[in-house]
Design a protein around this motif. Structure first.
Motif, mmCIF file in Angstrom:
data_model
loop_
_atom_site.group_PDB
_atom_site.id
_atom_site.type_symbol
_atom_site.label_atom_id
_atom_site.label_comp_id
_atom_site.label_asym_id
_atom_site.label_seq_id
_atom_site.Cartn_x
_atom_site.Cartn_y
_atom_site.Cartn_z
ATOM 1 N N GLY A 1 0.798 -1.226 0.000
ATOM 2 C CA GLY A 1 0.000 0.000 0.000
ATOM 3 C C GLY A 1 0.831 1.277 0.000
ATOM 4 O O GLY A 1 0.382 2.311 -0.494
ATOM 5 N N HIS A 2 2.040 1.184 0.524
ATOM 6 C CA HIS A 2 2.868 2.395 0.645
ATOM 7 C C HIS A 2 3.206 3.033 -0.696
ATOM 8 O O HIS A 2 3.603 4.192 -0.753
ATOM 9 N N ALA A 3 3.069 2.258 -1.773
ATOM 10 C CA ALA A 3 3.460 2.784 -3.085
ATOM 11 C C ALA A 3 2.287 3.416 -3.834
ATOM 12 O O ALA A 3 2.419 3.796 -4.988
ATOM 13 N N ARG B 1 4.485 13.455 2.168
ATOM 14 C CA ARG B 1 5.792 13.199 1.563
ATOM 15 C C ARG B 1 6.077 14.134 0.394
ATOM 16 O O ARG B 1 7.183 14.617 0.219
ATOM 17 N N LEU B 2 5.046 14.353 -0.437
ATOM 18 C CA LEU B 2 5.287 15.095 -1.679
ATOM 19 C C LEU B 2 5.392 16.595 -1.453
ATOM 20 O O LEU B 2 6.128 17.279 -2.155
ATOM 21 N N GLU C 1 5.620 11.347 -16.810
ATOM 22 C CA GLU C 1 6.889 10.643 -16.911
ATOM 23 C C GLU C 1 7.544 10.396 -15.551
ATOM 24 O O GLU C 1 8.016 9.306 -15.270
ATOM 25 N N VAL C 2 7.563 11.416 -14.726
ATOM 26 C CA VAL C 2 8.228 11.254 -13.437
ATOM 27 C C VAL C 2 7.192 10.964 -12.354
ATOM 28 O O VAL C 2 6.390 11.817 -12.007
ATOM 29 N N ARG C 3 7.196 9.731 -11.880
ATOM 30 C CA ARG C 3 6.215 9.328 -10.874
ATOM 31 C C ARG C 3 6.905 8.591 -9.745
ATOM 32 O O ARG C 3 7.733 7.732 -9.982
ATOM 33 N N LEU C 4 6.532 8.923 -8.535
ATOM 34 C CA LEU C 4 7.069 8.198 -7.386
ATOM 35 C C LEU C 4 6.145 7.056 -6.994
ATOM 36 O O LEU C 4 6.577 6.023 -6.515
ATOM 37 N N PHE C 5 4.845 7.284 -7.179
ATOM 38 C CA PHE C 5 3.844 6.318 -6.734
ATOM 39 C C PHE C 5 3.282 5.544 -7.921
ATOM 40 O O PHE C 5 3.265 6.038 -9.045
ATOM 41 N N VAL C 6 2.796 4.346 -7.635
ATOM 42 C CA VAL C 6 2.193 3.542 -8.691
ATOM 43 C C VAL C 6 0.885 4.175 -9.147
ATOM 44 O O VAL C 6 0.541 4.168 -10.323
#
Ligand SMILES: Nc1nc2c(ncn2[C@@H]2O[C@H](COP(=O)(O)OP(=O)(O)OP(=O)(O)O)[C@@H](O)[C@H]2O)c(=O)[nH]1
Ligand SMILES: [Mg+2]
Lengths: 223, 227
Positions: free
Chosen positions: B19-21, B164-165, B221-226
């Protein structure tokens, strides 16, 4: 254990599956370069799979696919939601899913390499995900890093100090690094590499062959 | 039974089930400027709870009930009900991924007929709320507890992602979550009113803005999360 044995939610015991090798270390130390080098050296004799954990995008997976060192389908990328260490240590579900997906599609495999996202000196792999782990430092972080220790440096099965070609330029003393690492690692091996100069990272590849052979001996009877 | 403890474990963000993603649309909302600070975030969370949150909670409650007397055919039908309620393909994918990881994890925590039969019925991954409800049943929860856990995680995931973001004050964000307590109760209540066999009458609130964010996110293009 469960009603249906042929689905992919298996328990993480070692029988009948590939050795899982974690490769961790700080940002930019050469983890992806090492994965590529191992694929080059081991690809001809081993059945391989690779899982990358990118912080953004799928940079590392794309790099490996472009490098052509391994069939592109055998590389899976996992996204880690701001927290690379969480995905290899505290919540390994997505990585396990990727590893087992590779084994299901291409299995049986001999070795699955999981590259962690670049992180800090405390990031190590959970035993639920990696059977063995390599921690990759580079000399440009300074020769004091091994002395500082941290779980990656002290506990990894193999410590790799990469980019030795840069040592003269950054004034890093390899003898100091070697001595300090030996002190905190309790006899576990340390290898110095310059993957720029040795594209197959042969000393590391030789160590990996050793652990894969040992794994096969230990688990072969149930395959 | 042990339902309270199990509900806490299932709702805990430390549950190792991937879930963290997931940011529940928050990452894209931040990127396009729809969430810039605590006020926007509060509105986003409230909207998410009233739409996706209620639907998720209702599906989880139904799955929890089914988990008491599971049958593969019934799991497939409930999963299809979930599918019909998630209009964005990106969200459907994210939901199935999370569901698959949740089943993988909870099957080892609470080995059970409910989870085994769900895994066999939908091997590529049931939708997340269906998996959550099945896990809740396996763990000894009642449908209302499954609904609460589902509604709760539908807001905590984006709240954590926003911290976080954007570097928001985490204490302030927890206060926003605490303020949602009555709405969370209402959502769980609404989720459990409709029960029994008529799944077609489960809530089907749409949230077009969330759908669009999910689709855009996939193309960013730039993603931290799924998700
Ligand atoms: N000089 C030198 N450069 C190297 C060596 N190995 C890798 N590099 C370079 O170092 C940079 C980072 O290498 P990567 O392999 O991407 O490092 P990484 O640890 O995977 O990085 P992240 O995944 O982003 O944390 C690249 O530009 C490599 O070409 C080496 O032995 N010597
Ligand atoms: Mg890399």
């Amino acid at each position: 254990m469960s009603a249906n044995h042929d689905d992919h939610h298996q328990a993480p015991d070692g029988h009948g599956r590939a050795l899982r090798l974690g490769i961790g270390g700080p940002v930019g130390s050469g983890k992806t370069a090492l994965v590529a080098a191992l694929c080059r050296s081991l690809g001809p004799s081993m059945r391989l799979g690779v899982v990358t954990n990118d912080i953004y995008t799928t940079e590392d997976a794309d790099f490996l696919r472009r490098a052509g060192v391994i069939d592109a389908d055998r590389i899976l990328a996992v996204q880690t939601g701001c927290c690379p260490h969480t995905a290899i240590r505290d919540d390994i579900a997505a990585n396990l899913d990727a590893v087992e997906t590779l084994e299901e599609r291409f299995g049986p495999l001999d070795l699955v390499i999981v590259e962690s996202g670049g992180d800090n000196l405390t990031a190590t792999f959970s035993r639920g995900l990696a059977d063995r782990q390599i921690f990759v430092l580079d000399v440009s972080g300074g020769d004091k890093v091994p002395r500082k220790g941290g779980p990656g440096v002290t506990a990894a099965d193999l410590l790799v100090v990469n980019k030795t070609d840069l040592a003269p330029m950054v004034g890093a003393d390899l003898t100091v690094m070697s001595r300090d690492a030996a002190k905190v690692r309790d006899g576990k091996p340390v290898l110095f590499t310059s993957i720029r100069e040795d594209k197959g990272a042969h000393s590391v590849a030789e160590w990996v062959v050793g652990i894969v052979d040992a794994w096969h001996h230990q688990h072969a009877h149930t395959v | 039974m042990h339902g309270d403890m199990a509900m806490l474990l299932l709702a805990d963000s430390r549950l190792p089930a991937g879930g963290h993603a997931h940011s529940g649309g928050a990452e894209e909302a931040v990127r396009v400027g729809a969430i810039t600070g605590p006020e926007d975030l509060a509105r986003f969370l409230r909207g998410r709870l009233a739409t996706a949150g209620v639907v998720t909670a209702a599906l989880a409650a139904a799955a929890c009930e089914l988990g008491a007397d599971p049958a593969q055919e019934r799991w497939r039908r409930l999963d299809a009900e979930a599918d019909a309620r998630i209009s964005s393909p990106a969200q459907r994918d994210a939901s199935r991924t999370q569901g698959r990881l949740l089943v993988r994890t909870t099957r080892r925590i609470w080995p059970s007929e409910a989870l085994d039969s769900l895994a066999a019925a939908v091997p590529d991954g049931a939708h997340h709320p269906v998996a959550l409800g099945a896990a809740a049943a396996a763990a000894g929860c009642e449908p209302r507890q499954a609904a609460l856990a589902a509604a709760y995680t539908s807001v905590t995931a984006p709240a954590t992602a926003a911290v976080r973001l954007l570097g928001l004050d985490p204490v302030l964000v927890h206060r926003l979550l605490a303020d949602l307590a009555p709405a969370l109760n209402d959502a769980a209540h609404e989720a459990c009113v409709i029960q029994a066999d008529d799944w077609s009458s489960l809530p089907a609130h749409a949230a077009p803005a969330l759908d669009l964010l999910a689709e855009q996110h996939l193309r960013t293009e730039v993603r931290l999360f799924v998700s």
